[in-house]
Write a protein that holds these residues in place. Sequence first.
Motif, PDB file in Angstrom:
ATOM      1  N   ALA A 636       0.828  -1.203   0.000  1.00 29.54           N
ATOM      2  CA  ALA A 636       0.000   0.000   0.000  1.00 29.54           C
ATOM      3  C   ALA A 636       0.860   1.250   0.000  1.00 29.54           C
ATOM      4  CB  ALA A 636      -0.917  -0.008   1.226  1.00 29.54           C
ATOM      5  N   ARG A 637       0.200   2.385  -0.222  1.00 28.90           N
ATOM      6  CA  ARG A 637       0.839   3.692  -0.076  1.00 28.90           C
ATOM      7  C   ARG A 637       0.353   4.290   1.235  1.00 28.90           C
ATOM      8  NH1 ARG A 637       1.265   7.672  -5.009  1.00 28.90           N
ATOM      9  NH2 ARG A 637       2.940   8.361  -3.637  1.00 28.90           N
ATOM     10  N   ASP A 638       1.125   4.107   2.286  1.00 24.65           N
ATOM     11  CA  ASP A 638       0.822   4.689   3.592  1.00 24.65           C
ATOM     12  C   ASP A 638       1.562   6.014   3.681  1.00 24.65           C
ATOM     13  OD1 ASP A 638      -0.542   2.351   4.103  1.00 24.65           O
ATOM     14  OD2 ASP A 638       1.110   1.424   5.197  1.00 24.65           O
ATOM     15  N   ARG A 639       0.831   7.112   3.794  1.00 26.24           N
ATOM     16  CA  ARG A 639       1.454   8.426   3.712  1.00 26.24           C
ATOM     17  C   ARG A 639       0.800   9.414   4.681  1.00 26.24           C
ATOM     18  NH1 ARG A 639      -0.640  11.237  -0.329  1.00 26.24           N
ATOM     19  NH2 ARG A 639       1.306  12.166  -0.989  1.00 26.24           N
ATOM     20  N   GLN A 640       1.358  10.597   4.736  1.00 29.69           N
ATOM     21  CA  GLN A 640       0.816  11.739   5.475  1.00 29.69           C
ATOM     22  C   GLN A 640       0.591  11.430   6.959  1.00 29.69           C
ATOM     23  OE1 GLN A 640      -2.680  12.304   2.899  1.00 29.69           O
ATOM     24  NE2 GLN A 640      -1.675  14.117   2.057  1.00 29.69           N
ATOM     25  N   PRO A 641       1.592  10.884   7.657  1.00 28.11           N
ATOM     26  CA  PRO A 641       1.384  10.545   9.068  1.00 28.11           C
ATOM     27  C   PRO A 641       1.351  11.772   9.974  1.00 28.11           C
ATOM     28  CG  PRO A 641       3.666  10.183   8.468  1.00 28.11           C
ATOM     29  CD  PRO A 641       2.953  10.573   7.195  1.00 28.11           C
ATOM     30  N   SER A 653      -3.066   8.491   5.769  1.00 28.00           N
ATOM     31  CA  SER A 653      -3.899   8.102   4.634  1.00 28.00           C
ATOM     32  C   SER A 653      -3.270   6.882   3.971  1.00 28.00           C
ATOM     33  CB  SER A 653      -4.041   9.246   3.625  1.00 28.00           C
ATOM     34  OG  SER A 653      -2.802   9.535   3.015  1.00 28.00           O
ATOM     35  N   SER A 654      -4.114   5.995   3.450  1.00 24.26           N
ATOM     36  CA  SER A 654      -3.609   4.763   2.837  1.00 24.26           C
ATOM     37  C   SER A 654      -4.619   4.238   1.837  1.00 24.26           C
ATOM     38  CB  SER A 654      -3.358   3.697   3.913  1.00 24.26           C
ATOM     39  OG  SER A 654      -2.935   2.480   3.323  1.00 24.26           O
ATOM     40  N   ASN A 655      -4.097   3.557   0.801  1.00 22.83           N
ATOM     41  CA  ASN A 655      -4.977   2.877  -0.161  1.00 22.83           C
ATOM     42  C   ASN A 655      -5.017   1.379   0.106  1.00 22.83           C
ATOM     43  OD1 ASN A 655      -2.481   2.008  -1.049  1.00 22.83           O
ATOM     44  ND2 ASN A 655      -2.566   3.068  -3.013  1.00 22.83           N
ATOM     45  N   ARG A 656      -4.675   0.945   1.326  1.00 21.30           N
ATOM     46  CA  ARG A 656      -4.607  -0.482   1.639  1.00 21.30           C
ATOM     47  C   ARG A 656      -5.974  -1.155   1.572  1.00 21.30           C
ATOM     48  NH1 ARG A 656      -2.001  -2.100   6.332  1.00 21.30           N
ATOM     49  NH2 ARG A 656      -0.325  -0.662   5.768  1.00 21.30           N
ATOM     50  N   SER A 657      -7.063  -0.405   1.617  1.00 20.55           N
ATOM     51  CA  SER A 657      -8.396  -0.986   1.482  1.00 20.55           C
ATOM     52  C   SER A 657      -8.830  -1.090   0.029  1.00 20.55           C
ATOM     53  CB  SER A 657      -9.417  -0.140   2.252  1.00 20.55           C
ATOM     54  OG  SER A 657      -9.541   1.143   1.661  1.00 20.55           O
ATOM     55  N   ASP A 661      -8.332   5.951   2.029  1.00 17.10           N
ATOM     56  CA  ASP A 661      -9.066   6.165   3.276  1.00 17.10           C
ATOM     57  C   ASP A 661      -8.121   6.629   4.377  1.00 17.10           C
ATOM     58  OD1 ASP A 661     -11.762   5.309   2.517  1.00 17.10           O
ATOM     59  OD2 ASP A 661     -10.874   3.323   2.286  1.00 17.10           O
ATOM     60  N   ILE A 662      -8.717   6.989   5.519  1.00 18.92           N
ATOM     61  CA  ILE A 662      -7.968   7.411   6.696  1.00 18.92           C
ATOM     62  C   ILE A 662      -7.871   6.236   7.663  1.00 18.92           C
ATOM     63  CG2 ILE A 662      -7.809   9.073   8.569  1.00 18.92           C
ATOM     64  CD1 ILE A 662      -7.598  10.271   5.731  1.00 18.92           C
ATOM     65  N   TRP A 663      -6.663   6.012   8.181  1.00 16.00           N
ATOM     66  CA  TRP A 663      -6.399   4.921   9.111  1.00 16.00           C
ATOM     67  C   TRP A 663      -5.671   5.480  10.325  1.00 16.00           C
ATOM     68  CZ3 TRP A 663      -6.856  -0.593   8.059  1.00 16.00           C
ATOM     69  CH2 TRP A 663      -7.444  -0.868   6.815  1.00 16.00           C
ATOM     70  N   THR A 664      -5.744   4.732  11.438  1.00 13.58           N
ATOM     71  CA  THR A 664      -4.930   5.053  12.598  1.00 13.58           C
ATOM     72  C   THR A 664      -4.104   3.838  12.991  1.00 13.58           C
ATOM     73  OG1 THR A 664      -6.684   4.462  14.168  1.00 13.58           O
ATOM     74  CG2 THR A 664      -6.512   6.787  13.507  1.00 13.58           C
ATOM     75  N   LEU A 665      -2.964   4.099  13.606  1.00 10.31           N
ATOM     76  CA  LEU A 665      -2.071   3.055  14.088  1.00 10.31           C
ATOM     77  C   LEU A 665      -1.761   3.329  15.553  1.00 10.31           C
ATOM     78  CD1 LEU A 665       0.061   0.721  13.633  1.00 10.31           C
ATOM     79  CD2 LEU A 665       1.684   2.539  13.097  1.00 10.31           C
ATOM     80  N   ASN A 666      -2.009   2.322  16.394  1.00 12.20           N
ATOM     81  CA  ASN A 666      -1.621   2.410  17.791  1.00 12.20           C
ATOM     82  C   ASN A 666      -0.131   2.099  17.889  1.00 12.20           C
ATOM     83  OD1 ASN A 666      -1.071   1.575  20.590  1.00 12.20           O
ATOM     84  ND2 ASN A 666      -3.287   1.779  20.867  1.00 12.20           N
ATOM     85  N   VAL A 667       0.660   3.069  18.292  1.00 12.44           N
ATOM     86  CA  VAL A 667       2.113   2.914  18.278  1.00 12.44           C
ATOM     87  C   VAL A 667       2.554   1.807  19.219  1.00 12.44           C
ATOM     88  CG1 VAL A 667       4.308   4.082  18.689  1.00 12.44           C
ATOM     89  CG2 VAL A 667       2.418   5.330  17.645  1.00 12.44           C
ATOM     90  N   ARG A 668       1.844   1.635  20.337  1.00 11.40           N
ATOM     91  CA  ARG A 668       2.251   0.650  21.332  1.00 11.40           C
ATOM     92  C   ARG A 668       1.847  -0.771  20.949  1.00 11.40           C
ATOM     93  NH1 ARG A 668       0.745   3.801  27.027  1.00 11.40           N
ATOM     94  NH2 ARG A 668       2.243   5.519  26.769  1.00 11.40           N
ATOM     95  N   SER A 669       0.590  -0.941  20.536  1.00  6.80           N
ATOM     96  CA  SER A 669       0.093  -2.297  20.256  1.00  6.80           C
ATOM     97  C   SER A 669       0.243  -2.700  18.800  1.00  6.80           C
ATOM     98  CB  SER A 669      -1.387  -2.396  20.647  1.00  6.80           C
ATOM     99  OG  SER A 669      -2.190  -1.590  19.783  1.00  6.80           O
ATOM    100  N   GLY A 670       0.437  -1.727  17.904  1.00  3.21           N
ATOM    101  CA  GLY A 670       0.504  -2.025  16.478  1.00  3.21           C
ATOM    102  C   GLY A 670      -0.847  -2.204  15.822  1.00  3.21           C
TER     103      GLY A 670
END
Length: 745
Positions: A636-641, A653-657, A661-670
């Motif tokens: 995917a293209r994961d960008r604009q963090p 933002s990511s096109n992984r779906s 779309d907009i996604w979030t990542l929990n830094v601690r749990s992944g």
Amino acid sequence: MIGKRVAHYEIAELIGKGGMGEVYRARDTRLDREVAVKVLPAHHLENAEARARFQREAKAVAALSHPNILAIHDFGEHEGLTYAVTELLEGQTLRDRLQAGPVPLREALDLAAQMADGLAAAHEKGIVHRDIKPGNVFLTPDGRVKILDFGLAKTSVMHDSQTQSLAVADDTAPGTVLGTVRYMSPEQVRAEPLDHRSDIFSLGIVLWEMLKGRAPFEGDSAVPIMNAILQSDPTDVSVSDPSVLAVPDAVERILRRCLEKAPARRFQSAHDLAFALRNASDASNRSLSGVDTAAVQAAGARAPSGEGARLRPWLVAAALFLLGGAAGAFVVDRFGSTEILEPIKVVSITHSGKDAEPSASPDGSMIAFVSERDGRQRVWLRQLKGGIEAPLTEGSGYNPKFSPDGTNVLFLRISDEGSSAYRVSVVGGSERKILDNVSDATWSPTGDRVAYVRAMGDAATPGSVVGIHDIQTGQDVELAQFDGRFLFGLRWSPDGAWLTASSGRVTQNTTDNTLVMIDAATGEVRKLVTKSNKVSGATWTPDSRALIFAESTSLLGDISSALGRVLILDPFTGNEGPLFWVQSVWGGSGDFVRFDFIDNDTMVFDEILWRESLTEVNMQGNSPYSGGTRLTHGNARDRQPAYSPDGNRIVFSSNRSGNLDIWTLNVRSGELRQITDDAADDWDPAFSVDGRSILWSSNRGGHLEIWIAGAEGGSARQVSQDGVDAENPTQTRDGAWIVYGSGNP
């Protein structure tokens, strides 16, 4: 189960039941959305193989991110139940659709191409489905295909830092026959080792059944069906049943190639199969009455160009391809023909992953291109016969073009003073500067002049000038001026009469690209009317009677993973029609699909696939900082963090779906969480100052506006009324205002 909770999912109703699970409609109480929850039946809970298969399916699907594969959101155990949570689909299976009889030709080709797209994504991850059949293909009301049931999926690719592949353990014993008999490949019947070509055979059976109303290998029981798969050729039922329409020869050839007994004789990739299916479909749809132009055979790609454009090796994976001659795909005398033609043939001619911007020599013997294969961006030459490759320029260069006599190459170079045009002999030697301060340049058909694009004005009132430079006298003549617009993709028609370029508006990401045609003698400008305002540069056919260009099917083109479509246009009558599909097209600025004719039947093009991952770098110590931890993986293209205020989450933002779309990542749990799920493009995310909301830019209303939703997703609402182009939102520290960039004049 009805009315109960599985984890945080409220079970509403039973919507499906099978040997390997019960599927329920449920509500995700965290994200306030409807989902499907698949639960392993109670009688399987003690069955180790059943549990392993259930988990294998969840892991296989989780390793994939593609619009034609059922998306999985969650997997776990709750009070003794093993469950998987997927997107909730509305529609019917292909098996249900086939109850009404054969599928119309164009619809069947489209559905099969989507299946091939999904399988290509799985195969790239090393995953073989092994059970492609109508019951495992779901059709949504909007015509989208979703491949289901990866319970028999097998992978042989282990997790690798280079490929970012995910292994799914396969405990199937050697010699075990798995799958559904009617749709098995010969190697499945013989219980031999399988690869991705087994899925291609099964897809061929499904396409055959869609077109002809029954499977190609029939029998009263499993044994005669398996014997037919191993020994018999498929029988064309249209010969004996006049109610079944015969398919065109080109489509019949696709079917027969899919159903070859030997894997080596089938399509060697699902990507190639999808390409062939779409070309067959587009050929059947071609109706350019009145265009009587020479036969062309074309394919497309995208390549960076324009002022300031450079290859970016950390983002770009590119190769040069030849398309044409041998297959005869687009060899027609009139584009008004409705004949379905044989698929085109595509051959990769470079393999470094860092080659782009091809230009063919007039005699078709060489290709000039740009490459960063050795860490330096410069112009290279390749002989088509023999494959000898060598750098042509010592210094940097891009946008090469052969002179009409084939003795020189024109190219651009960026320096501290700006972008300039140079020429160099194909046998090497010194490079000679021709023009300063130009963003594009192209030879005249006679080779004694060079047309160019030069920026004018300032940041407040930008524009472009198109002019002609006489190489012998050094004199410049300005032909046309374009206020408030930039030009890219400049080309001179082979008959010398016209210059063409794409004209874009200098306004952020509100795409407004049009093709313009300039009289090379008088400077008269004509705006060419096309069906899209998201077009690339255009290339003339060798007879100067038509233009080949590409259009983006998305506002954000390659960023959103949207396919691009290549078209042919008669600029004198306005007749326009499709030729084939490409991976992606950038609908704005100077990145555009690039074509060049080698001869009347063959083109060279480049194709660029973008992949980006998020990496977190510790900035303690002194700059430059090294190393870092990769936070996301895949194609995917994961960008604009952007970090949340407490630093525990990252929004991006990511096109992984399969969509932007907009996604979030929990830094601690992944943990990854999808925040938006709309067909529009969502990007430019940011947290609110209190971390409770997420801001972003979306074109849900047809143009980009600022939207806001809770940090867990759901209840999205539009907050700006820009009317043109609102991007990159942020919030003031007191939370009272949202500040954004606007394209509204």
